[in-house]
Design a protein around this motif. Structure first.
Motif, PDB file in Angstrom:
ATOM      1  N   ARG A   1       0.914  -1.291  -0.081  1.00 21.39           N
ATOM      2  CA  ARG A   1      -0.087  -0.113   0.165  1.00 21.39           C
ATOM      3  C   ARG A   1       0.910   1.196  -0.186  1.00 21.39           C
TER       4      ARG A   1
ATOM      5  N   TYR B   1      -0.822   9.820  12.261  1.00 22.37           N
ATOM      6  CA  TYR B   1      -1.244   8.618  13.189  1.00 22.37           C
ATOM      7  C   TYR B   1      -1.564   9.465  14.535  1.00 22.37           C
TER       8      TYR B   1
ATOM      9  N   ARG C   1      -4.710   5.235  15.114  1.00 26.98           N
ATOM     10  CA  ARG C   1      -5.503   5.376  13.964  1.00 26.98           C
ATOM     11  C   ARG C   1      -4.647   6.239  12.909  1.00 26.98           C
TER      12      ARG C   1
ATOM     13  N   THR D   1      -4.678   8.236   9.182  1.00 27.99           N
ATOM     14  CA  THR D   1      -5.296   9.024   8.395  1.00 27.99           C
ATOM     15  C   THR D   1      -4.374   9.721   7.320  1.00 27.99           C
TER      16      THR D   1
ATOM     17  N   GLN E   1      -4.062  10.053   2.721  1.00 26.76           N
ATOM     18  CA  GLN E   1      -4.663   9.400   1.750  1.00 26.76           C
ATOM     19  C   GLN E   1      -3.884   8.240   0.986  1.00 26.76           C
ATOM     20  N   ASP E   2      -4.545   7.550  -0.204  1.00 29.66           N
ATOM     21  CA  ASP E   2      -3.676   6.658  -0.867  1.00 29.66           C
ATOM     22  C   ASP E   2      -3.045   7.291  -1.971  1.00 29.66           C
TER      23      ASP E   2
ATOM     24  N   LEU F   1      -7.856   7.671   3.596  1.00 26.44           N
ATOM     25  CA  LEU F   1      -7.483   6.853   4.756  1.00 26.44           C
ATOM     26  C   LEU F   1      -8.035   7.263   6.051  1.00 26.44           C
ATOM     27  N   ASP F   2      -8.578   6.171   6.669  1.00 26.60           N
ATOM     28  CA  ASP F   2      -9.046   6.489   8.023  1.00 26.60           C
ATOM     29  C   ASP F   2      -9.374   4.800   8.633  1.00 26.60           C
ATOM     30  N   GLU F   3      -8.011   4.527   9.447  1.00 21.81           N
ATOM     31  CA  GLU F   3      -8.522   3.175   9.886  1.00 21.81           C
ATOM     32  C   GLU F   3      -7.628   2.895  11.049  1.00 21.81           C
ATOM     33  N   VAL F   4      -7.654   1.943  11.884  1.00 23.78           N
ATOM     34  CA  VAL F   4      -7.090   1.509  12.976  1.00 23.78           C
ATOM     35  C   VAL F   4      -6.134   0.456  12.867  1.00 23.78           C
ATOM     36  N   LEU F   5      -5.077   0.506  13.113  1.00 22.56           N
ATOM     37  CA  LEU F   5      -4.070  -0.651  13.022  1.00 22.56           C
ATOM     38  C   LEU F   5      -3.353  -0.984  14.373  1.00 22.56           C
ATOM     39  N   THR F   6      -3.190  -2.317  14.513  1.00 28.06           N
ATOM     40  CA  THR F   6      -2.573  -2.967  15.598  1.00 28.06           C
ATOM     41  C   THR F   6      -1.379  -3.756  15.605  1.00 28.06           C
TER      42      THR F   6
END
Length: 206
Positions: A97, A104, A135, A137, A139-140, A146-151
């Protein structure tokens, strides 16, 4: 020289692209935000060259400043391999990606520490505390938000590469007593956590 000129000159050179090392000023600057400075085909060629360079290194992420460009752009990809170490690190597959103007913020207060390295600090590793969840945020490469949570490990990769775009190296937040030179790189390689390193080298873990 415009950014487009810099990119054209870089892409006209050898592949994989040269990776600049700690001490180069571009690694300590806040990267220029992406505002459409490159035509689409040139941006696509740059992204592909960065992907090729990341794979060749090999690494799981590469930010534009690492190839000498002050631009808020990074590529990520982690071809996860299952096992005890991966499980302890919550390392899961991260498909390729592109992050453009990423930011973040922590989700929760949990921090985790593992050995981390960097293609711009070649050969060295150090235990670095990171937020367990963030979290993301931005763009690609198409401009999609983009707005997502990663762990876990994907969250670590996002933090590492986004920090590059803000002029930070992982060593800025690392436990420096944990620093491992290239000649000692395999000493703790098989440990799923840095607990033994913390005991032997004398540094705290979160």
């Amino acid at each position: 020289m415009t950014l487009a000129d810099q990119v054209g000159e870089l892409l006209a050179g050898p592949r994989p692209l040269p990776i600049v090392q700690a001490g180069h000023p571009v690694l300590r600057r806040v990267a220029e935000p992406w505002t459409g400075q490159l035509p689409g085909p040139l941006l696509g060629e740059l992204i592909e060259a960065m992907r090729e360079t990341m794979h060749a290194a090999p690494g799981v992420g590469l930010a534009a400043p690492q190839v000498g460009l002050s631009l808020a752009l990074a590529v990520l990809e982690d071809t996860w391999v299952a096992g005890a170490i991966a499980e302890a690190r919550e390392r899961t597959a991260l498909p390729f990606r592109v992050l453009v103007n990423p930011r973040y913020e922590p989700v929760g207060e949990r921090r985790v520490a593992f050995f981390e390295g960097c293609l711009s600090v070649a050969g060295y590793q150090a235990v670095t505390p990171r937020w367990h969840a963030v979290r993301l945020t931005g763009q690609d490469e198409t401009g999609a938000a983009l707005d997502e949570v990663l762990t876990g490990w994907p969250a670590r990769i996002v933090q590492h590469e986004t920090d590059h775009l803000n002029g930070r190296l992982y060593l800025d937040g690392a436990e420096l007593r944990s620093l491992v030179a290239p000649s000692e790189a395999t000493r703790y390689l098989g440990d799923p956590t840095p607990a033994r390193a913390a005991t032997e080298l004398g540094f705290p873990l979160p």
